[in-house]
Design a protein around this motif. Structure first.
Motif, PDB file in Angstrom:
ATOM      1  N   LYS A   1       0.763  -1.105   0.043  1.00 37.97           N
ATOM      2  CA  LYS A   1       0.125   0.014  -0.074  1.00 37.97           C
ATOM      3  C   LYS A   1       0.738   1.444  -0.004  1.00 37.97           C
ATOM      4  O   LYS A   1       0.248   2.497  -0.347  1.00 37.97           O
ATOM      5  CB  LYS A   1      -0.864  -0.091   1.140  1.00 37.97           C
ATOM      6  CG  LYS A   1      -1.959  -1.083   1.056  1.00 37.97           C
ATOM      7  CD  LYS A   1      -2.835  -0.829   2.359  1.00 37.97           C
ATOM      8  CE  LYS A   1      -3.991  -2.102   2.361  1.00 37.97           C
ATOM      9  NZ  LYS A   1      -4.748  -2.078   3.382  1.00 37.97           N
TER      10      LYS A   1
ATOM     11  N   ALA B   1      -7.467   2.237  -4.979  1.00 39.19           N
ATOM     12  CA  ALA B   1      -6.296   1.877  -4.535  1.00 39.19           C
ATOM     13  C   ALA B   1      -5.584   2.686  -5.450  1.00 39.19           C
ATOM     14  O   ALA B   1      -5.616   2.850  -6.646  1.00 39.19           O
ATOM     15  CB  ALA B   1      -6.147   0.353  -4.865  1.00 39.19           C
TER      16      ALA B   1
ATOM     17  N   VAL C   1      -0.383  -0.186  -6.115  1.00 37.75           N
ATOM     18  CA  VAL C   1      -0.941  -1.396  -5.464  1.00 37.75           C
ATOM     19  C   VAL C   1      -1.333  -2.269  -6.310  1.00 37.75           C
ATOM     20  O   VAL C   1      -2.330  -2.228  -7.381  1.00 37.75           O
ATOM     21  CB  VAL C   1      -2.205  -0.831  -4.606  1.00 37.75           C
ATOM     22  CG1 VAL C   1      -2.899  -2.213  -3.681  1.00 37.75           C
ATOM     23  CG2 VAL C   1      -1.736   0.120  -3.348  1.00 37.75           C
TER      24      VAL C   1
END
Length: 110
Positions: free
Chosen positions: A49, A103, A107
């Motif tokens: 992340k 996201a 990611v």
């Protein structure tokens, strides 16, 4: 583990158990053997992340803070770093992804 602990363990070569490794900061956590794969996947997910540039910058920041003596200079440098990261392409992508509830592009999608 820090110089104090390192001196002890380097000088004696003493063996120690997992609980001692946790207590002295050599490991972050202890995991039951049957939960290793789950713990690894969880950690990889968290690492995935983080923006690559921000992650590398954070590592460098820790290194500089650990050896730096001039706290005012460190504060100035850190403020400048945060400002640069926020306006960088990665920072803008991360902020945009957060606001769009998606996201960021770095990611990996399963």
């Amino acid at each position: 583990i820090g110089p104090r602990q390192a001196r002890r363990w380097f000088a004696t070569g003493e063996h120690f158990d997992a609980e001692t490794a946790l207590r002295i900061g050599l490991v972050h956590q202890l995991i039951e053997p049957e939960r290793i794969d789950e713990a690894v996947q969880r950690q990889l997910g968290l690492l995935d992340k983080a923006g690559p540039v921000a992650s590398a910058s954070a590592k460098e920041l820790v290194r500089r803070v650990s050896v730096g003596r001039d706290r005012d200079a460190l504060d100035r440098d850190n403020a400048a770093l945060i400002a640069r990261l926020r306006v960088s392409a990665e920072g803008q992508e991360g902020l945009g992804a957060f606001l769009d509830k998606r996201a960021p592009h770095w990611v990996t999608q399963d």
